[in-house]
Design a protein around this motif. Structure first.
Motif, mmCIF file in Angstrom:
data_model
loop_
_atom_site.group_PDB
_atom_site.id
_atom_site.type_symbol
_atom_site.label_atom_id
_atom_site.label_comp_id
_atom_site.label_asym_id
_atom_site.label_seq_id
_atom_site.Cartn_x
_atom_site.Cartn_y
_atom_site.Cartn_z
ATOM 1 N N PRO A 1 0.789 -1.245 0.000
ATOM 2 C CA PRO A 1 0.000 0.000 0.000
ATOM 3 C C PRO A 1 0.812 1.281 0.000
ATOM 4 O O PRO A 1 0.261 2.356 -0.222
ATOM 5 C CB PRO A 1 -0.828 -0.116 1.292
ATOM 6 C CG PRO A 1 -0.052 -1.055 2.164
ATOM 7 C CD PRO A 1 0.589 -2.029 1.228
ATOM 8 N N ASP A 2 2.117 1.223 0.266
ATOM 9 C CA ASP A 2 2.957 2.416 0.326
ATOM 10 C C ASP A 2 3.982 2.408 -0.811
ATOM 11 O O ASP A 2 4.263 1.372 -1.399
ATOM 12 C CB ASP A 2 3.706 2.476 1.660
ATOM 13 C CG ASP A 2 2.780 2.573 2.851
ATOM 14 O OD1 ASP A 2 1.721 3.206 2.710
ATOM 15 O OD2 ASP A 2 3.095 1.995 3.904
ATOM 16 N N PRO A 3 4.576 3.580 -1.117
ATOM 17 C CA PRO A 3 5.690 3.606 -2.064
ATOM 18 C C PRO A 3 6.850 2.755 -1.553
ATOM 19 O O PRO A 3 7.237 2.850 -0.387
ATOM 20 C CB PRO A 3 6.071 5.092 -2.112
ATOM 21 C CG PRO A 3 4.832 5.814 -1.702
ATOM 22 C CD PRO A 3 4.184 4.940 -0.675
ATOM 23 N N ARG B 1 3.591 3.199 -6.915
ATOM 24 C CA ARG B 1 3.332 4.290 -5.973
ATOM 25 C C ARG B 1 4.577 5.155 -5.786
ATOM 26 O O ARG B 1 4.486 6.371 -5.663
ATOM 27 C CB ARG B 1 2.836 3.728 -4.644
ATOM 28 C CG ARG B 1 1.436 3.136 -4.712
ATOM 29 C CD ARG B 1 1.059 2.444 -3.409
ATOM 30 N NE ARG B 1 -0.305 1.933 -3.450
ATOM 31 C CZ ARG B 1 -0.658 0.792 -4.020
ATOM 32 N NH1 ARG B 1 0.252 0.049 -4.611
ATOM 33 N NH2 ARG B 1 -1.922 0.394 -4.006
ATOM 34 N N LYS C 1 3.892 16.932 2.958
ATOM 35 C CA LYS C 1 3.442 15.710 3.610
ATOM 36 C C LYS C 1 4.536 15.171 4.525
ATOM 37 O O LYS C 1 5.728 15.385 4.280
ATOM 38 C CB LYS C 1 3.045 14.654 2.578
ATOM 39 C CG LYS C 1 1.783 14.998 1.791
ATOM 40 C CD LYS C 1 1.403 13.871 0.852
ATOM 41 C CE LYS C 1 0.071 14.149 0.170
ATOM 42 N NZ LYS C 1 -1.062 14.143 1.128
ATOM 43 N N PHE D 1 6.272 11.827 6.147
ATOM 44 C CA PHE D 1 6.433 10.400 5.890
ATOM 45 C C PHE D 1 7.290 9.739 6.959
ATOM 46 O O PHE D 1 8.181 10.365 7.540
ATOM 47 C CB PHE D 1 7.108 10.167 4.528
ATOM 48 C CG PHE D 1 6.220 10.393 3.344
ATOM 49 C CD1 PHE D 1 5.559 9.333 2.749
ATOM 50 C CD2 PHE D 1 6.043 11.674 2.830
ATOM 51 C CE1 PHE D 1 4.739 9.541 1.657
ATOM 52 C CE2 PHE D 1 5.224 11.891 1.737
ATOM 53 C CZ PHE D 1 4.570 10.819 1.142
ATOM 54 N N VAL E 1 10.654 1.785 2.422
ATOM 55 C CA VAL E 1 9.216 2.041 2.307
ATOM 56 C C VAL E 1 8.912 3.418 2.869
ATOM 57 O O VAL E 1 9.525 3.861 3.840
ATOM 58 C CB VAL E 1 8.394 0.957 3.036
ATOM 59 C CG1 VAL E 1 8.613 0.995 4.523
ATOM 60 C CG2 VAL E 1 6.903 1.106 2.731
ATOM 61 N N PHE E 2 7.979 4.119 2.238
ATOM 62 C CA PHE E 2 7.620 5.476 2.614
ATOM 63 C C PHE E 2 6.136 5.493 3.004
ATOM 64 O O PHE E 2 5.268 5.360 2.141
ATOM 65 C CB PHE E 2 7.864 6.442 1.448
ATOM 66 C CG PHE E 2 9.272 6.420 0.919
ATOM 67 C CD1 PHE E 2 10.212 7.350 1.341
ATOM 68 C CD2 PHE E 2 9.674 5.449 -0.001
ATOM 69 C CE1 PHE E 2 11.509 7.334 0.855
ATOM 70 C CE2 PHE E 2 10.976 5.429 -0.499
ATOM 71 C CZ PHE E 2 11.897 6.365 -0.060
ATOM 72 N N THR E 3 5.857 5.650 4.308
ATOM 73 C CA THR E 3 4.472 5.641 4.797
ATOM 74 C C THR E 3 4.019 7.063 5.094
ATOM 75 O O THR E 3 4.650 7.765 5.880
ATOM 76 C CB THR E 3 4.352 4.779 6.069
ATOM 77 O OG1 THR E 3 4.785 3.444 5.775
ATOM 78 C CG2 THR E 3 2.915 4.738 6.565
ATOM 79 N N ASP E 4 2.927 7.476 4.470
ATOM 80 C CA ASP E 4 2.374 8.815 4.671
ATOM 81 C C ASP E 4 1.662 8.866 6.026
ATOM 82 O O ASP E 4 0.639 8.206 6.239
ATOM 83 C CB ASP E 4 1.385 9.124 3.540
ATOM 84 C CG ASP E 4 0.888 10.569 3.581
ATOM 85 O OD1 ASP E 4 1.066 11.236 4.620
ATOM 86 O OD2 ASP E 4 0.319 11.014 2.572
ATOM 87 N N ASP F 1 -1.434 -1.156 8.077
ATOM 88 C CA ASP F 1 -0.903 -2.077 7.089
ATOM 89 C C ASP F 1 0.372 -2.718 7.621
ATOM 90 O O ASP F 1 1.105 -2.106 8.400
ATOM 91 C CB ASP F 1 -0.572 -1.331 5.778
ATOM 92 C CG ASP F 1 -1.828 -0.798 5.122
ATOM 93 O OD1 ASP F 1 -2.797 -1.562 5.003
ATOM 94 O OD2 ASP F 1 -1.829 0.391 4.755
ATOM 95 N N THR G 1 4.112 -3.785 8.244
ATOM 96 C CA THR G 1 5.336 -3.051 7.988
ATOM 97 C C THR G 1 6.160 -3.732 6.925
ATOM 98 O O THR G 1 6.074 -4.938 6.713
ATOM 99 C CB THR G 1 6.174 -2.933 9.268
ATOM 100 O OG1 THR G 1 6.613 -4.243 9.634
ATOM 101 C CG2 THR G 1 5.375 -2.327 10.402
#
Length: 332
Positions: free
Chosen positions: A16-18, A37, A86, A88, A106-109, A127, A129
């Motif tokens: 779900p993340d970049p 993403r 934003k 992250f 991984v980059f989580t907003d 989600d 990790t």
């Protein structure tokens, strides 16, 4: 690239993340692959062959930790998009056992969580990790991959059917692990159901998919455990690999019921773990072996916890490591 690698990338593509996968070279970390993403967020700086630092330097880091220092870690940082600024959480994990070394970022907003004054660690989206995914991809898949590679080489040299059979078993195990990863990526619980399983049968199956060399397995007594068979096997595979890696190829590993009937144990005749280190060995990244991933015991601990078992470290009868799993249902 192997089919297992391709399946791993397919899993990360759906994350779900970049996500950016990198390769560590003499010139630094180089982007090897990015999911859609990440490409949409970072554009050309996330393209294959670009230095990973180009992406990281586009952030303003808000924490004291420096990005990409060490094999794994995380920082909180701000990123200026065309629409807004934003926040992250950037997490990275690398596999130092590969040559060349590879890893994932991984980059989580967490912008919404920060705006509402919530702690980004606990209130970020639930989600799974990236560590859960990367750890299994880089650690658990090595067990059957090594078996398949060695058996295939032996099959080419001898033509004996038994080697091809072992390759098939190892590939089946890889497929099962990838399915487990898809389950984890969907956010499902690690143990969905349990049933009575024969500990000896699961232990011998697990032993067959770990590269154990001249090491030997002894099963003391027949016992049936209430468990998720696939997860129990995964835990035993990691326990066996841990013994072989830390105690040497000539190690003897024993599996059997605890004498008071409250669970089961896995023990070896290696050097064991000093008492002053036992409180930390279940933490991710802690390893007594240079170059070790420090994930084997962590995975075992998480599987035990998911079953509702407690796990403790004790001294084996001959001074080695003894893992005791208790509070599980044991059938006579």
């Amino acid at each position: 690239m192997s089919s297992a690698d391709n399946d791993g990338l397919a899993l990360l593509e759906g994350f779900p993340d970049p996500v950016i996968r990198y390769e560590k070279t003499d010139e630094g970390r180089i982007v090897q692959w990015a999911n859609d993403r990440a490409t949409a967020l970072f554009g050309s700086v996330a393209a294959e062959g670009q230095p990973l630092t180009a992406t990281i330097e586009s952030f303003e880091v808000l924490t004291e930790t420096e990005p990409l220092v060490g094999p794994e870690g995380e920082v909180v940082a701000e990123y200026e998009t065309a629409a807004a600024t934003k926040t992250f959480r950037i997490r990275w994990a690398s596999d130092g056992t590969n040559e060349p070394a590879t890893g994932v970022v991984v980059f989580t907003d967490v912008t919404a969580a920060v705006a509402k004054g919530r702690d980004d660690q606990t209130d970020a989206p639930s989600d799974p990790t990236v560590e859960q995914v990367v750890h299994v991809l880089s650690h658990d898949l090595r067990n059957p991959l090594e078996v398949a590679e060695l058996r295939l080489e032996a099959a080419r040299e001898t033509g004996e059917a038994v080697h091809f059979e072992k390759v098939t078993l190892a590939l089946d195990r890889i497929e099962a692990l990838i399915e487990d990863l898809r389950t984890i990526a969907k956010g499902d619980v690690i143990v969905t159901s349990t049933a009575p399983v024969a500990l000896e049968e699961v232990a011998r199956n697990a032993w067959s998919t770990v590269q154990t060399g001249p090491a030997s397995l002894e099963v003391d007594g027949a016992v049936t455990i209430e468990a998720d068979e696939d997860r129990l096997r995964q835990a035993l595979e990691n326990a066996f690999r841990n013994s072989v890696e830390h105690a040497g190829e000539g190690v003897t590993v024993r599996v059997g019921p605890i004498s008071d009937g409250d669970g089961f144990y896995v023990a070896d005749d290696g050097p064991g773990i000093p008492s002053d280190r036992r409180d930390t060995v279940f933490e991710p990244g802690v390893s007594a072996r240079e170059g070790g991933t420090g994930l084997g015991l962590t995975i075992i601990d998480r599987i035990a916890t998911a079953h509702g078992w407690s796990i403790t470290i004790a001294d084996a009868a001959d001074g080695g490591l003894r893992l005791e799993f208790r509070e599980g249902t044991v059938h006579d």
